[in-house]
Design an enzyme around this catalytic site. Sequence first.
Site, PDB file in Angstrom:
ATOM      1  N   ILE A   1      37.702  40.415  51.419  1.00  0.00           N
ATOM      2  CA  ILE A   1      38.207  41.764  51.691  1.00  0.00           C
ATOM      3  C   ILE A   1      37.085  42.704  52.131  1.00  0.00           C
ATOM      4  CG2 ILE A   1      40.205  41.585  50.148  1.00  0.00           C
ATOM      5  CD1 ILE A   1      38.571  43.407  48.177  1.00  0.00           C
ATOM      6  N   ASP A   2      35.820  42.339  51.838  1.00  0.00           N
ATOM      7  CA  ASP A   2      34.712  43.276  52.072  1.00  0.00           C
ATOM      8  C   ASP A   2      34.380  43.516  53.550  1.00  0.00           C
ATOM      9  OD1 ASP A   2      34.593  43.245  49.329  1.00  0.00           O
ATOM     10  OD2 ASP A   2      32.855  41.909  49.227  1.00  0.00           O
TER      11      ASP A   2
ATOM     12  N   GLY B   1      43.363  59.945  56.368  1.00  0.00           N
ATOM     13  CA  GLY B   1      43.018  61.347  56.628  1.00  0.00           C
ATOM     14  C   GLY B   1      42.230  61.928  55.472  1.00  0.00           C
TER      15      GLY B   1
ATOM     16  N   ARG C   1      42.519  43.599  45.895  1.00  0.00           N
ATOM     17  CA  ARG C   1      42.300  42.199  46.286  1.00  0.00           C
ATOM     18  C   ARG C   1      43.567  41.349  46.211  1.00  0.00           C
ATOM     19  NH1 ARG C   1      37.018  39.856  43.604  1.00  0.00           N
ATOM     20  NH2 ARG C   1      38.370  38.477  42.424  1.00  0.00           N
TER      21      ARG C   1
HETATM   22  O1  F6P Z   1      33.771  40.118  47.385  1.00  0.00           O
HETATM   23  C1  F6P Z   1      35.026  40.576  47.028  1.00  0.00           C
HETATM   24  C2  F6P Z   1      34.941  41.485  45.841  1.00  0.00           C
HETATM   25  O2  F6P Z   1      36.251  41.883  45.498  1.00  0.00           O
HETATM   26  C3  F6P Z   1      34.041  42.705  45.993  1.00  0.00           C
HETATM   27  O3  F6P Z   1      34.649  43.745  46.699  1.00  0.00           O
HETATM   28  C4  F6P Z   1      33.741  43.054  44.580  1.00  0.00           C
HETATM   29  O4  F6P Z   1      32.511  43.741  44.457  1.00  0.00           O
HETATM   30  C5  F6P Z   1      33.665  41.716  43.910  1.00  0.00           C
HETATM   31  O5  F6P Z   1      34.389  40.808  44.730  1.00  0.00           O
HETATM   32  C6  F6P Z   1      34.211  41.668  42.520  1.00  0.00           C
HETATM   33  O6  F6P Z   1      34.096  40.365  42.046  1.00  0.00           O
HETATM   34  P1  F6P Z   1      34.655  39.870  40.662  1.00  0.00           P
HETATM   35  O7  F6P Z   1      36.144  39.809  40.773  1.00  0.00           O
HETATM   36  O8  F6P Z   1      34.048  38.523  40.490  1.00  0.00           O
HETATM   37  O9  F6P Z   1      34.210  40.863  39.649  1.00  0.00           O
END
Ligand code: F6P
Length: 359
Positions: free
Chosen positions: A135-136, A194, A272
Amino acid sequence: MAVLTSGGDAPGMNAAIVSAVQVAASAGAEVVGVEGGYEGLINGKFRPLVQTDPHSGGLAPIPELPRVGGQGGTMLGTGRSTRFFDPEHRRHAARVMRDSGVEALLVIGGNGSMEGAHALWSEHGLAVVGIPASIDNDIGHSRESVGVDTALNTILDACDRISDTARSHHRAFIVEVMGRDCGYLALAGAVATGADAVLLPEKNPERTEVVKRLERLVRHSFSGRRQKRRVLVLKAEGVKIPTEALVAELSEAVADLQHVEVRATVLGHIVRGGNPTFRDRMLASRFGLVAVQAILAGRSGVMVCWSTSDRGEPTSDAFVKLFPLDSVLQETQLLTEGTSDLQNERIHRLEAIHGAMAF
Ligand code: F6P
Protein backbone atom coordinates in the site's frame (compact mmCIF):
# COMPACT_ATOMS: atom_id res chain seq x y z
CA MET A 1 7.06 -22.59 -10.01
CA ALA A 2 6.47 -21.37 -6.45
CA VAL A 3 4.56 -18.22 -5.45
CA LEU A 4 4.95 -16.36 -2.19
CA THR A 5 3.56 -13.19 -0.66
CA SER A 6 5.76 -11.37 1.82
CA GLY A 7 5.84 -8.24 4.01
CA GLY A 8 2.66 -6.31 4.79
CA ASP A 9 -0.35 -7.74 2.96
CA ALA A 10 -1.91 -5.56 0.27
CA PRO A 11 -5.40 -5.74 -1.31
CA GLY A 12 -4.96 -7.38 -4.70
CA MET A 13 -2.26 -9.86 -3.67
CA ASN A 14 -4.82 -12.66 -4.10
CA ALA A 15 -5.77 -11.38 -7.55
CA ALA A 16 -2.08 -11.50 -8.53
CA ILE A 17 -1.81 -15.10 -7.27
CA VAL A 18 -4.95 -16.12 -9.17
CA SER A 19 -3.77 -14.55 -12.42
CA ALA A 20 -0.25 -15.99 -12.15
CA VAL A 21 -1.53 -19.49 -11.37
CA GLN A 22 -4.08 -19.43 -14.19
CA VAL A 23 -1.48 -18.32 -16.74
CA ALA A 24 1.09 -20.86 -15.49
CA ALA A 25 -1.43 -23.72 -15.39
CA SER A 26 -2.63 -23.07 -18.91
CA ALA A 27 1.02 -23.25 -20.03
CA GLY A 28 1.27 -26.64 -18.29
CA ALA A 29 3.45 -25.44 -15.39
CA GLU A 30 3.03 -26.95 -11.92
CA VAL A 31 2.58 -24.24 -9.26
CA VAL A 32 2.94 -24.44 -5.50
CA GLY A 33 2.18 -21.72 -2.98
CA VAL A 34 4.59 -20.95 -0.15
CA GLU A 35 2.81 -20.40 3.16
CA GLY A 36 3.84 -17.45 5.31
CA GLY A 37 6.34 -15.68 3.04
CA TYR A 38 10.10 -16.25 3.24
CA GLU A 39 9.71 -18.04 6.57
CA GLY A 40 7.62 -20.65 4.74
CA LEU A 41 10.37 -21.00 2.15
CA ILE A 42 12.95 -21.71 4.87
CA ASN A 43 10.60 -24.27 6.41
CA GLY A 44 9.57 -25.81 3.05
CA LYS A 45 5.88 -25.06 3.62
CA PHE A 46 4.51 -25.61 0.12
CA ARG A 47 0.95 -26.34 -0.98
CA PRO A 48 -0.29 -27.18 -4.48
CA LEU A 49 -2.14 -24.40 -6.30
CA VAL A 50 -2.93 -26.45 -9.42
CA GLN A 51 -4.51 -29.83 -9.98
CA THR A 52 -5.28 -32.04 -12.95
CA ASP A 53 -8.52 -31.06 -14.62
CA PRO A 54 -10.62 -34.27 -14.94
CA HIS A 55 -12.24 -33.04 -18.19
CA SER A 56 -9.25 -31.84 -20.16
CA GLY A 57 -6.53 -33.84 -18.44
CA GLY A 58 -4.48 -30.60 -18.32
CA LEU A 59 -3.57 -28.48 -15.31
CA ALA A 60 -6.08 -26.10 -13.70
CA PRO A 61 -6.03 -23.85 -10.61
CA ILE A 62 -7.38 -25.46 -7.41
CA PRO A 63 -11.11 -24.56 -6.87
CA GLU A 64 -10.32 -22.19 -3.95
CA LEU A 65 -8.37 -19.85 -6.21
CA PRO A 66 -10.98 -18.04 -8.33
CA ARG A 67 -13.03 -17.45 -5.16
CA VAL A 68 -10.26 -15.56 -3.34
CA GLY A 69 -9.36 -13.30 -6.28
CA GLY A 70 -11.68 -10.55 -5.05
CA GLN A 71 -10.67 -10.77 -1.39
CA GLY A 72 -8.25 -8.57 0.54
CA GLY A 73 -5.25 -9.94 2.45
CA THR A 74 -3.36 -12.93 1.10
CA MET A 75 -4.57 -16.55 0.96
CA LEU A 76 -0.96 -17.74 1.35
CA GLY A 77 -0.31 -15.80 4.53
CA THR A 78 2.61 -13.44 4.83
CA GLY A 79 5.25 -12.33 7.28
CA ARG A 80 8.37 -10.29 7.88
CA SER A 81 11.00 -12.99 8.24
CA THR A 82 14.00 -11.83 10.26
CA ARG A 83 15.75 -15.16 9.63
CA PHE A 84 15.82 -14.39 5.91
CA PHE A 85 18.24 -11.49 6.59
CA ASP A 86 20.79 -14.15 7.50
CA PRO A 87 22.73 -15.53 4.46
CA GLU A 88 22.79 -19.01 6.08
CA HIS A 89 19.00 -19.16 6.16
CA ARG A 90 18.84 -17.91 2.57
CA ARG A 91 21.24 -20.68 1.55
CA HIS A 92 18.97 -23.15 3.32
CA ALA A 93 15.88 -21.73 1.58
CA ALA A 94 17.61 -22.05 -1.82
CA ARG A 95 18.43 -25.69 -1.02
CA VAL A 96 14.82 -26.34 0.03
CA MET A 97 13.61 -24.88 -3.28
CA ARG A 98 15.99 -26.97 -5.37
CA ASP A 99 15.30 -30.18 -3.39
CA SER A 100 11.55 -29.64 -3.88
CA GLY A 101 11.96 -29.31 -7.64
CA VAL A 102 10.97 -25.64 -7.67
CA GLU A 103 12.59 -24.04 -10.72
CA ALA A 104 11.32 -20.48 -10.38
CA LEU A 105 9.97 -18.24 -7.64
CA LEU A 106 7.39 -15.47 -8.00
CA VAL A 107 7.65 -12.97 -5.14
CA ILE A 108 4.66 -10.70 -4.52
CA GLY A 109 5.44 -8.00 -1.98
CA GLY A 110 6.98 -4.67 -1.06
CA ASN A 111 10.51 -3.32 -1.04
CA GLY A 112 11.80 -5.65 1.70
CA SER A 113 10.41 -8.60 -0.26
CA MET A 114 12.23 -7.40 -3.40
CA GLU A 115 15.48 -7.26 -1.39
CA GLY A 116 14.92 -10.92 -0.46
CA ALA A 117 14.15 -11.78 -4.09
CA HIS A 118 17.30 -9.99 -5.22
CA ALA A 119 19.42 -11.87 -2.66
CA LEU A 120 18.07 -15.29 -3.71
CA TRP A 121 18.72 -14.49 -7.35
CA SER A 122 22.17 -12.90 -6.96
CA GLU A 123 23.56 -15.26 -4.30
CA HIS A 124 22.13 -18.55 -5.51
CA GLY A 125 21.35 -18.03 -9.18
CA LEU A 126 17.70 -18.95 -8.66
CA ALA A 127 15.07 -17.81 -11.16
CA VAL A 128 13.17 -15.09 -9.30
CA VAL A 129 10.64 -12.56 -10.63
CA GLY A 130 8.87 -9.90 -8.53
CA ILE A 131 5.44 -8.26 -8.51
CA PRO A 132 5.26 -4.96 -6.57
CA ALA A 133 2.50 -5.13 -3.96
CA SER A 134 2.42 -2.71 -1.04
CA ILE A 135 0.00 0.00 0.00
CA ASP A 136 2.97 2.34 0.59
CA ASN A 137 3.74 2.91 -3.13
CA ASP A 138 7.43 3.09 -2.33
CA ILE A 139 8.80 0.55 -4.78
CA GLY A 140 11.22 1.90 -7.37
CA HIS A 141 10.27 2.22 -11.08
CA SER A 142 6.63 1.18 -10.67
CA ARG A 143 4.31 4.19 -10.77
CA GLU A 144 1.84 2.13 -8.81
CA SER A 145 1.97 -1.02 -6.70
CA VAL A 146 -0.84 -3.47 -6.08
CA GLY A 147 -2.91 -2.33 -3.08
CA VAL A 148 -2.38 1.42 -3.36
CA ASP A 149 -5.69 2.21 -5.05
CA THR A 150 -7.75 0.28 -2.49
CA ALA A 151 -5.86 1.90 0.38
CA LEU A 152 -6.51 5.36 -1.09
CA ASN A 153 -10.20 4.65 -1.53
CA THR A 154 -10.36 3.59 2.12
CA ILE A 155 -8.61 6.82 3.13
CA LEU A 156 -11.09 8.87 1.06
CA ASP A 157 -14.04 7.13 2.62
CA ALA A 158 -12.68 7.67 6.13
CA CYS A 159 -11.84 11.33 5.49
CA ASP A 160 -15.28 12.00 3.97
CA ARG A 161 -16.88 10.54 7.09
CA ILE A 162 -14.59 12.52 9.38
CA SER A 163 -15.32 15.68 7.39
CA ASP A 164 -19.09 15.25 7.91
CA THR A 165 -18.71 15.27 11.66
CA ALA A 166 -15.89 17.85 11.66
CA ARG A 167 -18.03 20.36 9.73
CA SER A 168 -20.89 19.88 12.16
CA HIS A 169 -18.65 20.79 15.12
CA HIS A 170 -16.13 23.27 13.66
CA ARG A 171 -13.26 20.91 14.29
CA ALA A 172 -9.76 20.58 12.95
CA PHE A 173 -8.83 16.96 12.36
CA ILE A 174 -5.38 15.49 11.98
CA VAL A 175 -5.75 12.13 10.23
CA GLU A 176 -2.71 9.85 10.31
CA VAL A 177 -2.35 7.36 7.47
CA MET A 178 0.03 4.47 6.95
CA GLY A 179 2.88 4.53 4.44
CA ARG A 180 5.98 3.75 6.50
CA ASP A 181 8.70 6.20 5.31
CA CYS A 182 6.79 7.24 2.21
CA GLY A 183 4.27 10.09 2.13
CA TYR A 184 2.48 8.96 -1.04
CA LEU A 185 -0.79 7.84 0.60
CA ALA A 186 -1.01 11.07 2.63
CA LEU A 187 -0.17 13.17 -0.42
CA ALA A 188 -2.54 11.54 -2.89
CA GLY A 189 -5.22 11.29 -0.19
CA ALA A 190 -4.86 15.02 0.52
CA VAL A 191 -5.49 15.94 -3.11
CA ALA A 192 -8.52 13.69 -3.39
CA THR A 193 -10.14 14.76 -0.12
CA GLY A 194 -9.47 18.47 -0.52
CA ALA A 195 -7.40 18.49 2.66
CA ASP A 196 -6.05 21.78 3.93
CA ALA A 197 -2.53 20.53 4.60
CA VAL A 198 -0.40 17.43 4.40
CA LEU A 199 2.62 16.44 6.49
CA LEU A 200 5.19 14.36 4.65
CA PRO A 201 8.24 12.49 5.96
CA GLU A 202 10.12 13.43 2.78
CA LYS A 203 9.98 17.07 3.89
CA ASN A 204 11.16 16.16 7.40
CA PRO A 205 9.14 18.98 9.00
CA GLU A 206 10.39 20.57 12.19
CA ARG A 207 8.00 20.29 15.16
CA THR A 208 7.67 23.90 16.31
CA GLU A 209 7.42 25.10 12.70
CA VAL A 210 4.61 22.58 12.02
CA VAL A 211 2.65 23.71 15.07
CA LYS A 212 3.12 27.37 14.05
CA ARG A 213 1.95 26.75 10.49
CA LEU A 214 -1.01 24.66 11.58
CA GLU A 215 -1.98 27.34 14.08
CA ARG A 216 -1.98 29.94 11.27
CA LEU A 217 -4.01 27.57 9.10
CA VAL A 218 -6.64 26.94 11.79
CA ARG A 219 -6.94 30.63 12.70
CA HIS A 220 -7.23 31.65 9.07
CA SER A 221 -9.68 28.89 8.14
CA PHE A 222 -12.08 29.55 11.00
CA SER A 223 -11.77 33.33 10.76
CA GLY A 224 -14.81 35.43 9.89
CA ARG A 225 -13.34 36.01 6.43
CA ARG A 226 -12.90 32.33 5.42
CA GLN A 227 -15.70 30.89 7.55
CA LYS A 228 -14.58 27.33 6.97
CA ARG A 229 -16.28 24.70 9.06
CA ARG A 230 -13.64 22.00 8.86
CA VAL A 231 -9.87 21.80 8.75
CA LEU A 232 -8.43 18.52 7.54
CA VAL A 233 -4.73 17.72 7.84
CA LEU A 234 -3.36 14.45 6.54
CA LYS A 235 -0.26 13.27 8.33
CA ALA A 236 1.89 10.43 7.03
CA GLU A 237 2.91 7.97 9.75
CA GLY A 238 6.57 8.42 8.79
CA VAL A 239 6.55 12.02 10.10
CA LYS A 240 8.54 11.87 13.32
CA ILE A 241 6.17 14.06 15.41
CA PRO A 242 3.72 11.92 17.42
CA THR A 243 0.13 12.69 16.42
CA GLU A 244 -1.11 13.02 20.01
CA ALA A 245 1.66 15.54 20.76
CA LEU A 246 0.72 17.54 17.68
CA VAL A 247 -2.93 17.67 18.73
CA ALA A 248 -1.99 18.72 22.27
CA GLU A 249 0.35 21.49 21.10
CA LEU A 250 -2.01 22.78 18.43
CA SER A 251 -4.97 22.73 20.84
CA GLU A 252 -2.97 24.85 23.27
CA ALA A 253 -1.95 27.27 20.54
CA VAL A 254 -5.56 27.89 19.49
CA ALA A 255 -7.09 27.64 22.95
CA ASP A 256 -8.38 31.22 22.71
CA LEU A 257 -10.57 30.37 19.68
CA GLN A 258 -14.05 29.70 20.95
CA HIS A 259 -15.92 26.65 19.61
CA VAL A 260 -12.85 25.35 17.78
CA GLU A 261 -11.47 21.95 18.71
CA VAL A 262 -8.58 19.88 17.42
CA ARG A 263 -8.98 16.11 17.17
CA ALA A 264 -7.01 13.21 15.70
CA THR A 265 -7.80 9.88 14.06
CA VAL A 266 -5.14 7.29 13.35
CA LEU A 267 -6.49 5.08 10.56
CA GLY A 268 -3.85 2.38 11.09
CA HIS A 269 -4.46 -1.09 9.66
CA ILE A 270 -7.96 -0.20 8.42
CA VAL A 271 -6.15 1.26 5.41
CA ARG A 272 -4.53 -2.11 4.60
CA GLY A 273 -7.66 -4.26 4.64
CA GLY A 274 -10.67 -4.58 2.39
CA ASN A 275 -11.55 -6.14 -0.93
CA PRO A 276 -9.42 -4.78 -3.78
CA THR A 277 -10.89 -2.15 -6.08
CA PHE A 278 -11.28 -2.78 -9.81
CA ARG A 279 -8.00 -0.95 -10.44
CA ASP A 280 -6.04 -3.13 -8.02
CA ARG A 281 -7.55 -6.32 -9.45
CA MET A 282 -6.75 -5.13 -12.97
CA LEU A 283 -3.17 -4.15 -12.06
CA ALA A 284 -2.61 -7.42 -10.19
CA SER A 285 -3.96 -9.55 -13.05
CA ARG A 286 -1.82 -7.80 -15.66
CA PHE A 287 1.27 -8.05 -13.44
CA GLY A 288 0.54 -11.76 -12.90
CA LEU A 289 0.32 -12.40 -16.63
CA VAL A 290 3.55 -10.58 -17.53
CA ALA A 291 5.48 -12.01 -14.55
CA VAL A 292 4.63 -15.59 -15.54
CA GLN A 293 5.40 -14.86 -19.19
CA ALA A 294 8.82 -13.63 -18.01
CA ILE A 295 9.38 -16.79 -15.93
CA LEU A 296 8.35 -19.04 -18.84
CA ALA A 297 10.75 -17.12 -21.07
CA GLY A 298 13.56 -17.93 -18.62
CA ARG A 299 13.94 -14.40 -17.21
CA SER A 300 15.22 -13.81 -13.70
CA GLY A 301 16.27 -11.02 -11.34
CA VAL A 302 13.54 -8.72 -12.67
CA MET A 303 10.36 -7.07 -11.40
CA VAL A 304 7.26 -6.10 -13.38
CA CYS A 305 6.48 -2.37 -13.16
CA TRP A 306 3.51 -0.17 -14.04
CA SER A 307 5.27 2.30 -16.26
CA THR A 308 4.83 4.16 -19.51
CA SER A 309 8.34 5.62 -19.50
CA ASP A 310 10.91 4.85 -22.19
CA ARG A 311 12.98 3.09 -19.56
CA GLY A 312 12.58 -0.59 -18.74
CA GLU A 313 12.10 -3.54 -21.02
CA PRO A 314 8.85 -3.67 -23.00
CA THR A 315 6.52 -6.62 -22.45
CA SER A 316 3.32 -7.95 -24.04
CA ASP A 317 1.48 -5.20 -22.07
CA ALA A 318 2.12 -1.58 -23.11
CA PHE A 319 1.78 -0.39 -19.49
CA VAL A 320 3.97 -3.05 -17.91
CA LYS A 321 7.78 -2.97 -18.15
CA LEU A 322 10.46 -5.24 -16.75
CA PHE A 323 13.19 -3.65 -14.64
CA PRO A 324 16.25 -5.41 -13.16
CA LEU A 325 15.82 -5.94 -9.42
CA ASP A 326 19.09 -4.14 -8.59
CA SER A 327 17.86 -1.03 -10.38
CA VAL A 328 14.49 -1.34 -8.58
CA LEU A 329 16.31 -1.42 -5.22
CA GLN A 330 18.44 1.64 -6.09
CA GLU A 331 15.37 3.63 -7.13
CA THR A 332 13.51 2.46 -4.01
CA GLN A 333 16.36 3.83 -1.89
CA LEU A 334 15.91 7.27 -3.48
CA LEU A 335 12.16 7.14 -2.83
CA THR A 336 12.75 6.23 0.80
CA GLU A 337 15.30 9.02 1.26
CA GLY A 338 12.95 11.50 -0.38
CA THR A 339 15.48 12.34 -3.11
CA SER A 340 13.71 10.67 -6.01
CA ASP A 341 12.68 12.85 -8.96
CA LEU A 342 9.37 11.00 -8.97
CA GLN A 343 8.61 12.05 -5.39
CA ASN A 344 9.47 15.69 -6.11
CA GLU A 345 7.30 15.61 -9.20
CA ARG A 346 4.39 14.22 -7.15
CA ILE A 347 4.76 16.92 -4.48
CA HIS A 348 4.94 19.72 -7.06
CA ARG A 349 1.87 18.37 -8.81
CA LEU A 350 -0.07 18.33 -5.54
CA GLU A 351 0.92 21.89 -4.74
CA ALA A 352 -0.05 22.98 -8.24
CA ILE A 353 -3.43 21.19 -8.24
CA HIS A 354 -4.48 21.93 -4.78
CA GLY A 355 -2.64 24.92 -3.45
CA ALA A 356 -2.36 22.89 -0.24
CA MET A 357 0.55 23.28 2.07
CA ALA A 358 2.76 20.24 1.73
CA PHE A 359 5.14 20.45 4.67
O1 F6P B 1 4.31 -1.72 4.41
C1 F6P B 1 2.95 -1.69 4.66
C2 F6P B 1 2.68 -1.17 6.04
O2 F6P B 1 1.28 -1.20 6.25
C3 F6P B 1 3.22 0.22 6.35
O3 F6P B 1 2.42 1.25 5.84
C4 F6P B 1 3.29 0.21 7.83
O4 F6P B 1 4.27 1.10 8.32
C5 F6P B 1 3.66 -1.21 8.14
O5 F6P B 1 3.29 -1.98 7.01
C6 F6P B 1 3.03 -1.78 9.37
O6 F6P B 1 3.45 -3.10 9.51
P1 F6P B 1 2.92 -4.08 10.61
O7 F6P B 1 1.52 -4.46 10.25
O8 F6P B 1 3.85 -5.24 10.53
O9 F6P B 1 2.98 -3.35 11.90
